[in-house]
Motif scaffolding. Sequence first.
Motif, PDB file in Angstrom:
ATOM      1  N   VAL A  47       8.738   2.278  -6.692  1.00  0.00           N
ATOM      2  CA  VAL A  47      10.072   2.120  -6.114  1.00  0.00           C
ATOM      3  C   VAL A  47      10.019   1.248  -4.867  1.00  0.00           C
ATOM      4  N   GLU A  48       9.000   1.494  -4.027  1.00  0.00           N
ATOM      5  CA  GLU A  48       8.910   0.721  -2.780  1.00  0.00           C
ATOM      6  C   GLU A  48       8.535  -0.727  -3.062  1.00  0.00           C
ATOM      7  N   ILE A  49       7.727  -0.936  -4.118  1.00  0.00           N
ATOM      8  CA  ILE A  49       7.390  -2.318  -4.485  1.00  0.00           C
ATOM      9  C   ILE A  49       8.665  -3.044  -4.888  1.00  0.00           C
ATOM     10  N   ALA A  50       9.545  -2.332  -5.589  1.00  0.00           N
ATOM     11  CA  ALA A  50      10.825  -2.931  -5.984  1.00  0.00           C
ATOM     12  C   ALA A  50      11.554  -3.427  -4.735  1.00  0.00           C
ATOM     13  N   ALA A  51      11.476  -2.612  -3.670  1.00  0.00           N
ATOM     14  CA  ALA A  51      12.158  -3.007  -2.441  1.00  0.00           C
ATOM     15  C   ALA A  51      11.488  -4.242  -1.845  1.00  0.00           C
TER      16      ALA A  51
ATOM     17  N   TRP B 159      -4.830  -0.964   4.767  1.00  0.00           N
ATOM     18  CA  TRP B 159      -4.991  -1.818   5.937  1.00  0.00           C
ATOM     19  C   TRP B 159      -3.704  -2.527   6.321  1.00  0.00           C
ATOM     20  N   VAL B 160      -3.048  -3.156   5.340  1.00  0.00           N
ATOM     21  CA  VAL B 160      -1.903  -3.995   5.730  1.00  0.00           C
ATOM     22  C   VAL B 160      -0.556  -3.439   5.299  1.00  0.00           C
ATOM     23  N   GLY B 161      -0.549  -2.311   4.629  1.00  0.00           N
ATOM     24  CA  GLY B 161       0.730  -1.734   4.230  1.00  0.00           C
ATOM     25  C   GLY B 161       1.105  -2.098   2.803  1.00  0.00           C
ATOM     26  N   LEU B 162       2.251  -1.612   2.423  1.00  0.00           N
ATOM     27  CA  LEU B 162       2.665  -1.690   1.024  1.00  0.00           C
ATOM     28  C   LEU B 162       2.715  -3.115   0.468  1.00  0.00           C
ATOM     29  N   GLY B 163       3.146  -4.069   1.318  1.00  0.00           N
ATOM     30  CA  GLY B 163       3.212  -5.459   0.859  1.00  0.00           C
ATOM     31  C   GLY B 163       1.848  -5.927   0.382  1.00  0.00           C
ATOM     32  N   GLY B 164       0.783  -5.406   1.012  1.00  0.00           N
ATOM     33  CA  GLY B 164      -0.583  -5.791   0.655  1.00  0.00           C
ATOM     34  C   GLY B 164      -0.864  -5.534  -0.809  1.00  0.00           C
ATOM     35  N   LEU B 165      -0.271  -4.471  -1.316  1.00  0.00           N
ATOM     36  CA  LEU B 165      -0.482  -4.107  -2.714  1.00  0.00           C
ATOM     37  C   LEU B 165       0.021  -5.223  -3.632  1.00  0.00           C
ATOM     38  N   VAL B 166       1.219  -5.714  -3.313  1.00  0.00           N
ATOM     39  CA  VAL B 166       1.815  -6.767  -4.139  1.00  0.00           C
ATOM     40  C   VAL B 166       1.009  -8.044  -4.029  1.00  0.00           C
ATOM     41  N   TRP B 167       0.713  -8.429  -2.784  1.00  0.00           N
ATOM     42  CA  TRP B 167       0.072  -9.730  -2.592  1.00  0.00           C
ATOM     43  C   TRP B 167      -1.393  -9.704  -3.016  1.00  0.00           C
ATOM     44  N   ALA B 168      -2.073  -8.581  -2.781  1.00  0.00           N
ATOM     45  CA  ALA B 168      -3.478  -8.520  -3.208  1.00  0.00           C
ATOM     46  C   ALA B 168      -3.549  -8.595  -4.732  1.00  0.00           C
ATOM     47  N   SER B 169      -2.646  -7.887  -5.428  1.00  0.00           N
ATOM     48  CA  SER B 169      -2.662  -7.955  -6.894  1.00  0.00           C
ATOM     49  C   SER B 169      -2.387  -9.376  -7.348  1.00  0.00           C
ATOM     50  N   ALA B 170      -1.382 -10.019  -6.725  1.00  0.00           N
ATOM     51  CA  ALA B 170      -1.049 -11.391  -7.111  1.00  0.00           C
ATOM     52  C   ALA B 170      -2.254 -12.297  -6.870  1.00  0.00           C
ATOM     53  N   ALA B 171      -2.926 -12.116  -5.714  1.00  0.00           N
ATOM     54  CA  ALA B 171      -4.067 -12.984  -5.386  1.00  0.00           C
ATOM     55  C   ALA B 171      -5.184 -12.806  -6.414  1.00  0.00           C
ATOM     56  N   ILE B 172      -5.445 -11.554  -6.826  1.00  0.00           N
ATOM     57  CA  ILE B 172      -6.515 -11.310  -7.805  1.00  0.00           C
ATOM     58  C   ILE B 172      -6.176 -12.013  -9.130  1.00  0.00           C
ATOM     59  N   PHE B 173      -4.934 -11.857  -9.559  1.00  0.00           N
ATOM     60  CA  PHE B 173      -4.580 -12.466 -10.851  1.00  0.00           C
ATOM     61  C   PHE B 173      -4.554 -13.995 -10.763  1.00  0.00           C
ATOM     62  N   ILE B 174      -4.143 -14.536  -9.614  1.00  0.00           N
ATOM     63  CA  ILE B 174      -4.180 -16.005  -9.471  1.00  0.00           C
ATOM     64  C   ILE B 174      -5.641 -16.466  -9.525  1.00  0.00           C
TER      65      ILE B 174
END
Lengths: 354, 148
Positions: free
Chosen positions: A154-158, A288-303
């Motif tokens: 839900v928070e990722i949606a936000a 470490w960096v908060g919820l946004g880190g989850l989105v961006w770290a996943s994106a970075a791994i897949f890129i």
Amino acid sequence: MVNAKKSTGFWQALDERVGISELKYHVPEHAQGLGYSLGGVTLVSFVILVITGIWMGQFYNPMPETARESLLYIISSAPAGFFARNLHYWAANAMLLTALLHMLRVLYTGSYKRPREANWLVGVALLALTIGLIFTGSALKWDQEGLEGLAHNVEIAAVLGGVGGWFSPSFTDSVPILTRLYIAHVSVLPVLLFVVFAVHALLIKLQGLAPNAFASRDATTHKTAGEPSKATFLGHLGAVGLYSLIGLGIMVFLAIAVPAQLGPAPVEGIEVTKPWWMFLPIFTVENWVGLGGLVWASAAIFIALAIVPFVDRSPYLHPARRKGVLIAYGLLALLLIGLGIYSKIAPGAAHLGM
Amino acid sequence: MFRQKLQPLVLLLISSLLLSTGLALAHGGAEETEMDPKLLVEQSVAFLQAEPSKIDEASANLTEVLELETAEQVNLELVQAATVALGQGAIPEAVHLLDRSLGREAETLGPVVEVNLNARLYIAMITALLLTALGAWGLGRRSVSATH
Ligand code: HEM
């Protein structure tokens, strides 16, 4: 056709009708080993997941008020429910593990090189779908861990804003988000995975498996479809079947000896659990960096995964001639494993705005 | 040449990281609102079960509940008793009392899956290992016939 021995009776009759001997087309000889059977073993786990999932679907109720109760019913009373659930759990672990090992094999042997770049990307999509299936599945338990997973959803949606609309409970008032995740888990994602796998398989059939990277230091990439060899696709299927039998034995053993857990009934507003092993590395980044880190770290791994064939473009296959890319991705893998282990032992932190 | 091509990607990664840090910092600091006593007790139970190191958070929740004069759906006397148990480090007892303060059976909480191995399950496990052995035997035979 290779080795087309004249068979008699039942097999001949069956073959005439379903064409089993058509599967005896040539494949490269190195296709019979474990390394080249991992993709097939991954597919077998998926089939086990579909069968056990359909069975559990007869007893699971995807409404928030009743979901956990129905899972308790599956564990305690439904016929073969306990076993189906545990086999489903271990097959999910196995599927992701063998998919990752398969990807490492493809990476190590340079099999993503021209003309197989597109199929590497298709593979990355398969990996994303597999992880999506595990994520949605873990929310369905509707225990503390499931609720916290969903709260992240839900928070990722936000964080994603407009793009994340589907992940938000406010997408619709008529169906609870748990039920929508259930639909994703039992129909959208498996169907997509099946279709994308069909593309994966078709490309392998059209291009043939990559040549043996270890044939010589100068081995280069090319199409192998149609090249003569002593090995056949039917033989390859036999190898996949035997490796899968070993895997199935281990899974059944684990399903009985180490059953999947179900945590306490969910309580809103706290974060006390840690996710499954595959999510642990990004969980650390999130710490470490908060919820946004989850989105961006996943994106970075897949890129990072998606660009492999575009970073390493030489035609050479032997690992000794591809040290740079192997060291870089080896370090990335070590980093992820390190982050995962750290996450397992470090105390959890709260990230959600609960 | 190739480095130049990678530049936009590196920039994208760095800006993503900065953005995520920004989001993380902007995040949090939610306003304190008065909490439902039942939820506070449930949270304490979950803290004590999943992460006993969070005993302070659990106690803080209970103190907050006890400050209320009346609390619907929660038996404050039992909460008081649980606080005493927690003070003595008796976590299982505290959890039990808190469960009862909410009027629920202690057994319905906590991880619920246990393995009770019986003869049938032992046979199933042995069969599973036989499957594995069968697979290994088949592979062995294949490699023998491949070398001949
Ligand atoms: C998750 C489900 C997946 C399934 C069921 C699957 C299945 C398969 C199968 C059956 C093969 C034939 C050869 C072998 O087994 O090694 C194959 C080959 C291949 N796979 Fe996958 N795969 C999956 C994921 C991936 C991933 C994550 C990647 C890479 C990111 C990938 C990239 C490739 C490539 C490039 C080939 C051709 C390899 C060669 O020519 O040697 N696959 N896959």
